[in-house]
Design an enzyme around this catalytic site. Structure first.
Site, PDB file in Angstrom:
ATOM      1  N   ASP A   1       2.619   5.482  -6.716  1.00 44.52           N
ATOM      2  CA  ASP A   1       3.857   5.384  -5.945  1.00 44.52           C
ATOM      3  C   ASP A   1       5.105   5.280  -6.813  1.00 44.52           C
ATOM      4  OD1 ASP A   1       2.791   5.552  -3.393  1.00 44.52           O
ATOM      5  OD2 ASP A   1       2.173   3.462  -3.424  1.00 44.52           O
TER       6      ASP A   1
ATOM      7  N   HIS B   1       0.876  -1.183   0.000  1.00 47.09           N
ATOM      8  CA  HIS B   1       0.000   0.000   0.000  1.00 47.09           C
ATOM      9  C   HIS B   1       0.915   1.235   0.000  1.00 47.09           C
ATOM     10  CE1 HIS B   1      -3.493   2.389   0.622  1.00 47.09           C
ATOM     11  NE2 HIS B   1      -3.833   2.039   1.844  1.00 47.09           N
TER      12      HIS B   1
ATOM     13  N   HIS C   1      -2.374  -2.288  -9.745  1.00 44.73           N
ATOM     14  CA  HIS C   1      -3.360  -1.711  -8.844  1.00 44.73           C
ATOM     15  C   HIS C   1      -4.593  -2.596  -8.843  1.00 44.73           C
ATOM     16  CE1 HIS C   1      -5.918   1.200  -6.851  1.00 44.73           C
ATOM     17  NE2 HIS C   1      -4.791   1.760  -6.463  1.00 44.73           N
TER      18      HIS C   1
HETATM   19  N1  CMC Z   1       4.791  -6.793 -10.274  1.00 42.44           N
HETATM   20  C1  CMC Z   1       4.672  -8.002 -10.878  1.00 42.44           C
HETATM   21  N2  CMC Z   1       3.535  -8.702 -10.977  1.00 42.44           N
HETATM   22  C2  CMC Z   1       2.442  -8.143 -10.441  1.00 42.44           C
HETATM   23  C3  CMC Z   1       2.480  -6.890  -9.801  1.00 42.44           C
HETATM   24  C4  CMC Z   1       3.704  -6.213  -9.728  1.00 42.44           C
HETATM   25  N3  CMC Z   1       3.805  -5.023  -9.133  1.00 42.44           N
HETATM   26  N4  CMC Z   1       1.252  -6.584  -9.340  1.00 42.44           N
HETATM   27  C5  CMC Z   1       0.459  -7.610  -9.688  1.00 42.44           C
HETATM   28  N5  CMC Z   1       1.187  -8.549 -10.364  1.00 42.44           N
HETATM   29  C6  CMC Z   1       0.673  -9.786 -10.935  1.00 42.44           C
HETATM   30  C7  CMC Z   1       0.436 -10.843  -9.863  1.00 42.44           C
HETATM   31  O1  CMC Z   1       1.588 -11.627  -9.663  1.00 42.44           O
HETATM   32  C8  CMC Z   1      -0.706 -11.629 -10.463  1.00 42.44           C
HETATM   33  O2  CMC Z   1      -0.184 -12.455 -11.477  1.00 42.44           O
HETATM   34  P1  CMC Z   1      -0.864 -13.891 -11.828  1.00 42.44           P
HETATM   35  O3  CMC Z   1      -2.281 -13.597 -12.201  1.00 42.44           O
HETATM   36  O4  CMC Z   1      -0.022 -14.397 -12.948  1.00 42.44           O
HETATM   37  O5  CMC Z   1      -0.739 -14.707 -10.577  1.00 42.44           O
HETATM   38  C9  CMC Z   1      -1.543 -10.541 -11.173  1.00 42.44           C
HETATM   39  O6  CMC Z   1      -0.596  -9.509 -11.512  1.00 42.44           O
HETATM   40  C10 CMC Z   1      -2.653  -9.945 -10.326  1.00 42.44           C
HETATM   41  O7  CMC Z   1      -2.055  -9.477  -9.131  1.00 42.44           O
HETATM   42  P2  CMC Z   1      -2.769  -9.447  -7.740  1.00 42.44           P
HETATM   43  O8  CMC Z   1      -1.730  -9.450  -6.687  1.00 42.44           O
HETATM   44  O9  CMC Z   1      -3.847 -10.493  -7.701  1.00 42.44           O
HETATM   45  O10 CMC Z   1      -3.483  -8.040  -7.812  1.00 42.44           O
HETATM   46  P3  CMC Z   1      -4.097  -7.282  -6.597  1.00 42.44           P
HETATM   47  O11 CMC Z   1      -5.193  -6.457  -7.130  1.00 42.44           O
HETATM   48  O12 CMC Z   1      -4.415  -8.213  -5.496  1.00 42.44           O
HETATM   49  O13 CMC Z   1      -2.871  -6.382  -6.085  1.00 42.44           O
HETATM   50  C11 CMC Z   1      -1.364  -4.609  -5.778  1.00 42.44           C
HETATM   51  C12 CMC Z   1      -2.737  -5.037  -6.328  1.00 42.44           C
HETATM   52  C13 CMC Z   1      -1.237  -3.089  -5.860  1.00 42.44           C
HETATM   53  C14 CMC Z   1      -1.247  -5.040  -4.307  1.00 42.44           C
HETATM   54  C15 CMC Z   1      -0.260  -5.305  -6.611  1.00 42.44           C
HETATM   55  O14 CMC Z   1      -0.356  -4.871  -7.959  1.00 42.44           O
HETATM   56  C16 CMC Z   1       1.130  -5.046  -6.067  1.00 42.44           C
HETATM   57  O15 CMC Z   1       1.576  -5.777  -5.180  1.00 42.44           O
HETATM   58  N6  CMC Z   1       1.860  -3.987  -6.598  1.00 42.44           N
HETATM   59  C17 CMC Z   1       3.163  -3.636  -6.083  1.00 42.44           C
HETATM   60  C18 CMC Z   1       3.016  -2.782  -4.823  1.00 42.44           C
HETATM   61  C19 CMC Z   1       2.527  -1.382  -5.139  1.00 42.44           C
HETATM   62  O16 CMC Z   1       3.037  -0.715  -6.025  1.00 42.44           O
HETATM   63  N7  CMC Z   1       1.557  -0.928  -4.339  1.00 42.44           N
HETATM   64  C20 CMC Z   1       1.011   0.418  -4.446  1.00 42.44           C
HETATM   65  C21 CMC Z   1      -0.398   0.421  -4.923  1.00 42.44           C
HETATM   66  S1  CMC Z   1      -0.985   2.045  -5.408  1.00 42.44           S
HETATM   67  C22 CMC Z   1      -0.983   3.021  -3.991  1.00 42.44           C
HETATM   68  C23 CMC Z   1      -1.657   2.438  -2.842  1.00 42.44           C
HETATM   69  O17 CMC Z   1      -2.784   1.950  -2.925  1.00 42.44           O
HETATM   70  O18 CMC Z   1      -1.084   2.505  -1.759  1.00 42.44           O
END
Ligand code: CMC
Length: 445
Positions: free
Chosen positions: A380, A285, A324
């Protein structure tokens, strides 16, 4: 496994089908059918409870770990269309607010629902300005932290500690008392943040300066040295203000959900906001901006980007600042932040990490993994690079996010309290543990 057969009786898209449409659900376990109303594209989970196999059956529930498809509230604060990359506060596009508004006006908008008149804004600004000081004991409290304490840990604890100074704050049903705590939290969070920073570098705390704007004063409390009056750089002052606007709310994200869930127990807003700030601290986050900088440093050289991308695709690491839960096209905040970066670098000199970030974005966006997973830079990805150019250490990045998000948390909290449909937040579970068994004394196990 048994099934339900669901017939959708709607003839119009979900968003127009208010009140009058239904789903017909046939429970294939019993053959019984049920008509369930559809309102605003949702069905009520409680309407499923009537679907039972017999009198002893508890009734159907939905199973939705991580709230992937569950609306937990009605909210009029922030609208996001993740597919189209739209973000609006109270109907106003984020692009217009970032260009024309300021952070305190945006805070008013989020909390009161409308843009203020000049008089309303003056009073609002006056009230926040005059709540910026903290009790002297807060300084002593902060002194108790080790010199290398993470400022986010410091601020989470200190926000919680404020509840001990304002004991009236637990009267959450009293609108005037609520309003006073809202002023205090918006006003004092930057003071706590600046104190946390100065504690970490061993500088004496700098008190608020009422002549300066919200962000000008924050910069003064952070960076004032021996000068009798700190004069903020107007470019940095405005850039920070816009960054705070961009972070001010984001509907039902992890920390807003924490604010609402904890606040639903009717605890005081300081305790609820400490919980929200704790949720924000996590690297998935608001802690992501800090991790982006650490990642860029770890990559170290543009030549090593393809190798890093390989590791991301092998799921060894995440590309921090990408992806996201809601935005699946682009994050409109990231676009605005990129523009701010240029203005800030003109004032501060360029942060060399920006070139690496741009190259990383370019390579990632051409790669099928990122395209097919709909992964784009989020808020971010670039914010940390700007913060670093402005002189903030990486550990302060999530703290800056928390300052910006404060009015959003408070707007979500107050909306929750005033919503007659809300009660203490208490999800259900699917129990997967042992059936009843008898306790065995330790020597018989
Ligand atoms: N790098 C590589 N792969 C990713 C990433 C990433 N940053 N984010 C998602 N994926 C992949 C994930 O591995 C999954 O792949 P598969 O379907 O093959 O298993 C797919 O994309 C869907 O990911 P998810 O984790 O199910 O998606 P989510 O909606 O649960 O997570 C998130 C959203 C923001 C937590 C995630 O994208 C992430 O961990 N990003 C990196 C951390 C980040 O930048 N966070 C800031 C978010 S914006 C500001 C805020 O809200 O604070």
């Amino acid at each position: 496994m048994s099934t339900l057969t669901i017939t959708d009786n709607r003839t119009e898209p979900s968003e127009h089908a208010v009140g009058k449409s239904t789903l017909t659900i046939t429970d294939n376990r019993t053959g019984k059918t049920y008509d369930v109303p559809v309102d605003n594209g949702t069905i009520r989970a409680m309407d499923l409870r009537q679907i039972k196999t017999g009198p002893d059956d508890f009734g159907l529930m939905t199973y939705d770990p991580a709230f992937m498809n569950t609306a937990a509230c009605r909210s009029a604060v922030t609208f996001i269309d993740g597919d189209k990359g739209i973000l609006r506060y109270r109907g106003y596009p984020i692009e217009q607010l970032a260009e024309k508004s300021n952070f305190l006006e945006t805070a008013y908008l989020l909390l009161r629902g409308e843009l203020p008149s000049r008089d309303q804004l003056d009073t609002w600004t006056y009230n926040i300005t005059h709540h910026r000081f903290v009790h002297e004991n807060v300084k002593k409290f902060m002194d108790g932290f080790r010199y290398d304490a993470h400022p986010m840990g410091v601020i989470i604890s200190t926000i919680a500690a404020l509840s001990t100074f304002y004991t009236e704050a637990n009267q959450i049903k009293n609108a005037a008392i609520r309003q006073r705590q809202i002023f205090r939290l918006i006003a004092k969070t930057p003071t706590l943040a600046a104190f946390a920073y100065r504690h970490s570098v061993g500088l004496p705390y700098a008190y608020p300066d009422d002549d300066l704007s919200y962000c000008g004063n924050f910069l003064s409390m952070l960076f004032k040295a021996t000068e009798s009056k700190y004069v903020p750089n107007p470019v940095l002052e405005r850039a920070l203000d816009v960054l705070f606007i961009l972070h001010a709310d984001h509907e039902q994200n992890c920390s807003a959900n924490a604010m609402r869930a904890v606040g639903s127990s009717e605890v005081d807003p300081y305790s609820a906001m400490a919980a929200a700030a704790a949720a924000l601290y996590g690297p998935l986050h608001g802690g992501a901006n800090e991790q982006v900088l650490r990642m860029l440093r770890e990559i170290g050289d543009k030549k090593r980007i393809p190798d890093y991308i390989k590791r991301v695709k092998a799921k060894e690491v995440l590309l921090m600042g990408f992806g996201h839960r809601v935005y699946k096209n682009y994050d409109p905040r990231a676009k605005i932040i990129k523009q701010i970066a240029d203005q800030v670098f003109e004032a501060t000199g360029k942060n060399p990490l920006i070139d690496m970030a741009l190259e990383l974005e370019r390579i990632a966006l051409q790669d099928d993994y990122f395209v097919s997973h709909k992964l784009y830079p989020n808020v971010d990805f670039y914010s940390g690079i700007i913060y670093e150019a402005m002189g903030f250490p990486v550990t302060m990045f999530p703290v800056l996010f928390a300052i910006g998000r404060t009015p959003g948390w408070l707007a979500q909290w107050e909306e929750m309290l005033l919503d007659n449909e809300q009660k203490i937040a208490r999800p259900r579970q699917v129990y997967t543990g042992s059936d009843k068994r008898d306790y065995a004394p330790i020597d018989k196990r």
